[in-house]
Enzyme design. Structure first.
Site, PDB file in Angstrom:
ATOM      1  N   ASP A 169       0.834  -1.200   0.000  1.00  0.00           N
ATOM      2  CA  ASP A 169       0.000   0.000   0.000  1.00  0.00           C
ATOM      3  C   ASP A 169       0.873   1.257   0.000  1.00  0.00           C
ATOM      4  O   ASP A 169       2.074   1.188   0.301  1.00  0.00           O
ATOM      5  CB  ASP A 169      -0.865  -0.039   1.275  1.00  0.00           C
ATOM      6  CG  ASP A 169      -1.645   1.233   1.485  1.00  0.00           C
ATOM      7  OD1 ASP A 169      -2.274   1.707   0.512  1.00  0.00           O
ATOM      8  OD2 ASP A 169      -1.631   1.757   2.613  1.00  0.00           O
ATOM      9  N   ASP A 221      -0.428   5.067   1.150  1.00  0.00           N
ATOM     10  CA  ASP A 221      -0.688   6.026   2.243  1.00  0.00           C
ATOM     11  C   ASP A 221      -0.622   5.378   3.614  1.00  0.00           C
ATOM     12  O   ASP A 221      -1.309   4.388   3.882  1.00  0.00           O
ATOM     13  CB  ASP A 221      -2.061   6.668   2.049  1.00  0.00           C
ATOM     14  CG  ASP A 221      -2.126   7.403   0.732  1.00  0.00           C
ATOM     15  OD1 ASP A 221      -1.186   8.153   0.441  1.00  0.00           O
ATOM     16  OD2 ASP A 221      -3.097   7.196  -0.018  1.00  0.00           O
TER      17      ASP A 221
END
Lengths: 177, 177
Positions: free
Chosen positions: B8, B10
């Site tokens: 991922d 953020d």
């Protein structure tokens, strides 16, 4: 659990080849047709001195705007969405200037598919779905589920995958009775 | 075949919460800290009259630009990339104005990961990988492979997943001897 269908964009639901030929003929005052690209890509059937221009078109932010949607794609996918989870999966990373136009095109033509089901990627082997409908054999070759090759001039001699010729045929093939 | 790690963006490799707090404190002359968001999201710890502004920040095209990269993320992912195929998988469809900034951020900080290994999606259950490293429990919950929860203030009370506190720990956990 509902099964999942991953659906490509260019040359599977939208006529990006048509746009490519339209811009080429406009720039060079030529009469190229889709049939001229049979078995290959447009880059390989234009004179070498035109190749750089032709390769540049998909990098223009407007290239993917207002593409024509293929016959029966909307209705067929709408019907399939009642039985399957539908994801649109496009190799947008090849043309990063296309993100906005592709997103807006999907929102416009397929408002019944949630945007959280859009996937902009490059290597489609990362996709976890039961079916992949795509015109590009290399994406089907690395896909873990069942692939359906959407017929296109460039792939007409490919023989390794189940071929579908239209969205009506996709619907007949995947619809659950 | 090499195993695949999906990572991922953020709050897993980049400090989007830091940006959120920075913009919030600037607009409202407040002193909010990351610690104030423990166990929840920034939206829920600001006065109700600020919520609309705070929710709007990630929709600004510059929100995801120049985010700080987390300590040791670059070096650890570089080392892991020698043994695994690395894909960056971000729920960018939640913020379609973020596409360009996210793409450029990855190109800048992780030039050793090919852009065809970027995935901008929404629902991450579409991801076919062996590992997913993510700070958001809902993404790990629908992932088919092994999930690692990257520690963040908002997820500090989640208990269903193996937690990792740093990129050094990720490297120790996944590195093959």
């Amino acid at each position: 659990m509902r099964k999942r269908i991953a659906i490509d964009m260019d040359e599977t639901v939208c006529d990006s080849l048509g746009r490519h030929i339209e811009w080429y003929n406009k720039q060079f005052s030529t009469q190229l047709t889709k049939e001229d690209t049979a078995g290959t890509r447009i880059y390989h059937v234009v004179p070498e001195e035109h190749m750089a221009a032709v390769k540049s078109y998909p990098h223009h932010p407007d290239f993917f705007r207002d593409l024509m949607v293929f016959d029966d794609a909307i209705e067929s996918i709408k019907t399939l969405s009642e039985q399957y989870d539908i994801f649109f999966v496009t190799a947008a990373m090849e043309y990063p200037t296309s993100f906005q136009a592709k997103y807006e095109w999907l929102k416009k033509h397929f408002p019944f598919i949630h945007e959280l089901n859009y996937v902009f990627c490059g290597d489609k082997s990362i996709i976890n779905a039961d079916y992949l409908i795509d015109d590009t054999p290399k994406h089907l070759a690395t896909f873990d589920g069942k692939g359906l090759l959407f017929h296109a001039f460039h792939n007409m001699y490919a023989t390794d995958f189940q071929r579908v010729y239209s969205w009506k045929e996709v619907l007949e093939t995947l619809r659950l009775d």
